[in-house]
Scaffold this motif. Sequence first.
Motif, PDB file in Angstrom:
ATOM      1  N   SER A 104      -6.285 -54.882  40.930  1.00 34.07           N
ATOM      2  CA  SER A 104      -5.887 -54.521  39.573  1.00 34.07           C
ATOM      3  C   SER A 104      -4.588 -55.214  39.186  1.00 34.07           C
ATOM      4  O   SER A 104      -4.459 -55.765  38.091  1.00 34.07           O
ATOM      5  CB  SER A 104      -5.749 -53.002  39.484  1.00 34.07           C
ATOM      6  N   SER A 145     -11.124 -60.192  39.625  1.00 36.66           N
ATOM      7  CA  SER A 145     -12.290 -59.320  39.773  1.00 36.66           C
ATOM      8  C   SER A 145     -12.888 -59.438  41.177  1.00 36.66           C
ATOM      9  O   SER A 145     -13.594 -58.549  41.623  1.00 36.66           O
ATOM     10  CB  SER A 145     -13.337 -59.627  38.708  1.00 36.66           C
ATOM     11  N   LEU A 198     -14.025 -55.882  42.435  1.00 34.24           N
ATOM     12  CA  LEU A 198     -13.664 -54.643  41.756  1.00 34.24           C
ATOM     13  C   LEU A 198     -14.919 -53.801  41.525  1.00 34.24           C
ATOM     14  O   LEU A 198     -14.904 -52.575  41.684  1.00 34.24           O
ATOM     15  CB  LEU A 198     -13.018 -55.026  40.418  1.00 34.24           C
ATOM     16  N   ASN A 199     -16.014 -54.488  41.187  1.00 36.01           N
ATOM     17  CA  ASN A 199     -17.286 -53.795  40.980  1.00 36.01           C
ATOM     18  C   ASN A 199     -17.760 -53.061  42.230  1.00 36.01           C
ATOM     19  O   ASN A 199     -18.245 -51.928  42.145  1.00 36.01           O
ATOM     20  CB  ASN A 199     -18.355 -54.805  40.547  1.00 36.01           C
ATOM     21  N   VAL A 257     -15.634 -49.908  42.444  1.00 35.55           N
ATOM     22  CA  VAL A 257     -15.929 -48.905  41.409  1.00 35.55           C
ATOM     23  C   VAL A 257     -17.264 -48.216  41.702  1.00 35.55           C
ATOM     24  O   VAL A 257     -17.397 -47.008  41.524  1.00 35.55           O
ATOM     25  CB  VAL A 257     -15.912 -49.545  40.001  1.00 35.55           C
ATOM     26  N   LYS A 258     -18.232 -48.980  42.185  1.00 35.46           N
ATOM     27  CA  LYS A 258     -19.536 -48.371  42.530  1.00 35.46           C
ATOM     28  C   LYS A 258     -19.383 -47.287  43.583  1.00 35.46           C
ATOM     29  O   LYS A 258     -20.072 -46.263  43.540  1.00 35.46           O
ATOM     30  CB  LYS A 258     -20.507 -49.454  43.034  1.00 35.46           C
ATOM     31  N   ILE A 298     -17.064 -40.413  38.032  1.00 32.76           N
ATOM     32  CA  ILE A 298     -16.181 -41.300  38.781  1.00 32.76           C
ATOM     33  C   ILE A 298     -15.059 -40.505  39.438  1.00 32.76           C
ATOM     34  O   ILE A 298     -14.384 -39.715  38.792  1.00 32.76           O
ATOM     35  CB  ILE A 298     -15.612 -42.372  37.839  1.00 32.76           C
ATOM     36  N   GLU A 358     -14.742 -44.050  29.843  1.00 33.03           N
ATOM     37  CA  GLU A 358     -15.439 -43.731  31.092  1.00 33.03           C
ATOM     38  C   GLU A 358     -16.904 -44.181  31.018  1.00 33.03           C
ATOM     39  O   GLU A 358     -17.455 -44.674  32.007  1.00 33.03           O
ATOM     40  CB  GLU A 358     -15.345 -42.225  31.404  1.00 33.03           C
ATOM     41  N   LEU A 394     -16.893 -47.835  31.665  1.00 32.08           N
ATOM     42  CA  LEU A 394     -16.672 -48.113  33.093  1.00 32.08           C
ATOM     43  C   LEU A 394     -17.987 -47.998  33.862  1.00 32.08           C
ATOM     44  O   LEU A 394     -18.313 -48.857  34.696  1.00 32.08           O
ATOM     45  CB  LEU A 394     -15.627 -47.139  33.650  1.00 32.08           C
ATOM     46  N   LEU A 395     -18.764 -46.950  33.572  1.00 31.74           N
ATOM     47  CA  LEU A 395     -20.065 -46.768  34.223  1.00 31.74           C
ATOM     48  C   LEU A 395     -20.989 -47.939  33.894  1.00 31.74           C
ATOM     49  O   LEU A 395     -21.667 -48.483  34.768  1.00 31.74           O
ATOM     50  CB  LEU A 395     -20.707 -45.458  33.775  1.00 31.74           C
ATOM     51  N   LEU A 445     -20.220 -51.077  32.914  1.00 31.30           N
ATOM     52  CA  LEU A 445     -19.765 -52.311  33.574  1.00 31.30           C
ATOM     53  C   LEU A 445     -20.149 -52.298  35.048  1.00 31.30           C
ATOM     54  O   LEU A 445     -20.625 -53.297  35.594  1.00 31.30           O
ATOM     55  CB  LEU A 445     -18.247 -52.452  33.448  1.00 31.30           C
ATOM     56  N   SER A 446     -19.920 -51.153  35.677  1.00 31.37           N
ATOM     57  CA  SER A 446     -20.200 -51.023  37.101  1.00 31.37           C
ATOM     58  C   SER A 446     -21.693 -51.198  37.372  1.00 31.37           C
ATOM     59  O   SER A 446     -22.105 -51.902  38.295  1.00 31.37           O
ATOM     60  CB  SER A 446     -19.719 -49.664  37.580  1.00 31.37           C
ATOM     61  N   GLY A 462     -22.866 -54.726  36.793  1.00 29.55           N
ATOM     62  CA  GLY A 462     -22.335 -55.665  37.776  1.00 29.55           C
ATOM     63  C   GLY A 462     -21.480 -56.756  37.161  1.00 29.55           C
ATOM     64  O   GLY A 462     -21.231 -57.779  37.773  1.00 29.55           O
ATOM     65  N   TYR A 463     -21.005 -56.533  35.924  1.00 27.09           N
ATOM     66  CA  TYR A 463     -20.151 -57.524  35.268  1.00 27.09           C
ATOM     67  C   TYR A 463     -18.684 -57.136  35.411  1.00 27.09           C
ATOM     68  O   TYR A 463     -18.360 -55.963  35.568  1.00 27.09           O
ATOM     69  CB  TYR A 463     -20.492 -57.630  33.773  1.00 27.09           C
ATOM     70  N   SER A 464     -17.805 -58.127  35.284  1.00 25.85           N
ATOM     71  CA  SER A 464     -16.381 -57.806  35.310  1.00 25.85           C
ATOM     72  C   SER A 464     -15.809 -57.786  33.894  1.00 25.85           C
ATOM     73  O   SER A 464     -14.774 -57.174  33.663  1.00 25.85           O
ATOM     74  CB  SER A 464     -15.602 -58.782  36.191  1.00 25.85           C
ATOM     75  N   LEU A 502     -13.229 -54.831  33.534  1.00 31.40           N
ATOM     76  CA  LEU A 502     -13.079 -53.772  34.537  1.00 31.40           C
ATOM     77  C   LEU A 502     -11.597 -53.615  34.903  1.00 31.40           C
ATOM     78  O   LEU A 502     -11.097 -52.508  35.081  1.00 31.40           O
ATOM     79  CB  LEU A 502     -13.903 -54.184  35.767  1.00 31.40           C
ATOM     80  N   ASN A 503     -10.912 -54.749  34.989  1.00 31.44           N
ATOM     81  CA  ASN A 503      -9.488 -54.725  35.310  1.00 31.44           C
ATOM     82  C   ASN A 503      -8.682 -53.958  34.261  1.00 31.44           C
ATOM     83  O   ASN A 503      -7.775 -53.191  34.610  1.00 31.44           O
ATOM     84  CB  ASN A 503      -8.965 -56.158  35.397  1.00 31.44           C
ATOM     85  N   VAL A 532      -9.284 -50.278  34.987  1.00 30.28           N
ATOM     86  CA  VAL A 532      -8.658 -49.787  36.231  1.00 30.28           C
ATOM     87  C   VAL A 532      -7.148 -49.659  36.043  1.00 30.28           C
ATOM     88  O   VAL A 532      -6.533 -48.706  36.519  1.00 30.28           O
ATOM     89  CB  VAL A 532      -9.015 -50.703  37.420  1.00 30.28           C
ATOM     90  N   MET A 559      -6.180 -46.490  34.728  1.00 27.99           N
ATOM     91  CA  MET A 559      -6.374 -45.364  35.641  1.00 27.99           C
ATOM     92  C   MET A 559      -5.167 -45.133  36.525  1.00 27.99           C
ATOM     93  O   MET A 559      -5.063 -44.115  37.206  1.00 27.99           O
ATOM     94  CB  MET A 559      -7.605 -45.626  36.524  1.00 27.99           C
ATOM     95  N   THR A 588      -8.987 -41.073  37.506  1.00 19.82           N
ATOM     96  CA  THR A 588      -9.884 -41.326  36.380  1.00 19.82           C
ATOM     97  C   THR A 588      -9.625 -40.389  35.202  1.00 19.82           C
ATOM     98  O   THR A 588     -10.053 -40.678  34.086  1.00 19.82           O
ATOM     99  CB  THR A 588     -11.370 -41.192  36.794  1.00 19.82           C
TER     100      THR A 588
END
Lengths: 162, 162
Positions: free
Chosen positions: A41, A46, A63-64, A67-68, A76, B34, B37-38, B40-41, B44-46, B63-64, B67, B70, B78
């Motif tokens: 971060s 990424s 990062l993915n 997060v998963k 989350i 949130e 975030l779900l 994106l996760s 699988g993309y950033s 995603l960065n 995060v 957070m 979160t």
Amino acid sequence: MISPAIEQLMREHEDTMMIPAENVANVIKEHPLEHALLLLSQAGYSTIPVLDREDHFVGLLSLNDIVKRMLGINGIDTSNLEELTVADVMKTDVPVMRLDAELEDVLHLLVDAAFLPVLDKDGVFRGIMTRREILKAVNYTFHTFERKNQETKLIFHANSSR
Amino acid sequence: MISPAIEQLMREHEDTMMIPAENVANVIKEHPLEHALLLLSQAGYSTIPVLDREDHFVGLLSLNDIVKRMLGINGIDTSNLEELTVADVMKTDVPVMRLDAELEDVLHLLVDAAFLPVLDKDGVFRGIMTRREILKAVNYTFHTFERKNQETKLIFHANSSR
């Protein structure tokens, strides 16, 4: 095969194509996952290379991927990261390259990877080759090719008008 | 300028260079962070394009970026995302391109962006142009250029031996 004239122009950028290891953020595989999340971060990346304590490349952490692992039955939750290390989450089946790799192979591997870890013969991490650096060399090549082409034509015309 | 011979080969890939909007995951700017975030996760993309409810492009969400929001005084939490929407965190000052952009400009912009959102004249999101798709076209161009070059030489030799 790649046109030799094009490969020659691309290779003029060879020295700057690889970002050396000392300029690439990395994580150690034994580190706690929450530590790695903070580092990713803060660095703004990424995906980051994972090394062992002797600088051998062992995988990539994204990062993915982290997060998963935070997704639990109640949405989350970062507490899901407790007791996990980088090694538990990293991907190990990733393409890598040697310092003396053929440009042609590098260009093909970079279609499916944003960057390639560069390793020496002992598996020690030496840096990364990125789509970004390759694209800089491509831009240079596309422009310079035309200039060199024009110069060749001028020489040809000069000779033929004698 | 880019060599016309090279640009012509690159343009043979033009139809596949842009990934059309219907194949690109996106988020709506009013959505809770949130939820984004779900998404994106799971995708699988950033980084993901942000649209308004009329499909206009309004920014990029990474995603960065999420995060970082957070991070609280007690580490990663979160609950810091509650009451934030995509619009609160997205980046709006990002390079974009028009459908009829010059290849030369696209190649330069892609040095500093992994992909470019493609907009029509009304700002409606039409798709993305990525380093990955450009690299596929570059690979094709580098290889085909040599083949065409060889063919030209053969024609030249055939003519000169008459």
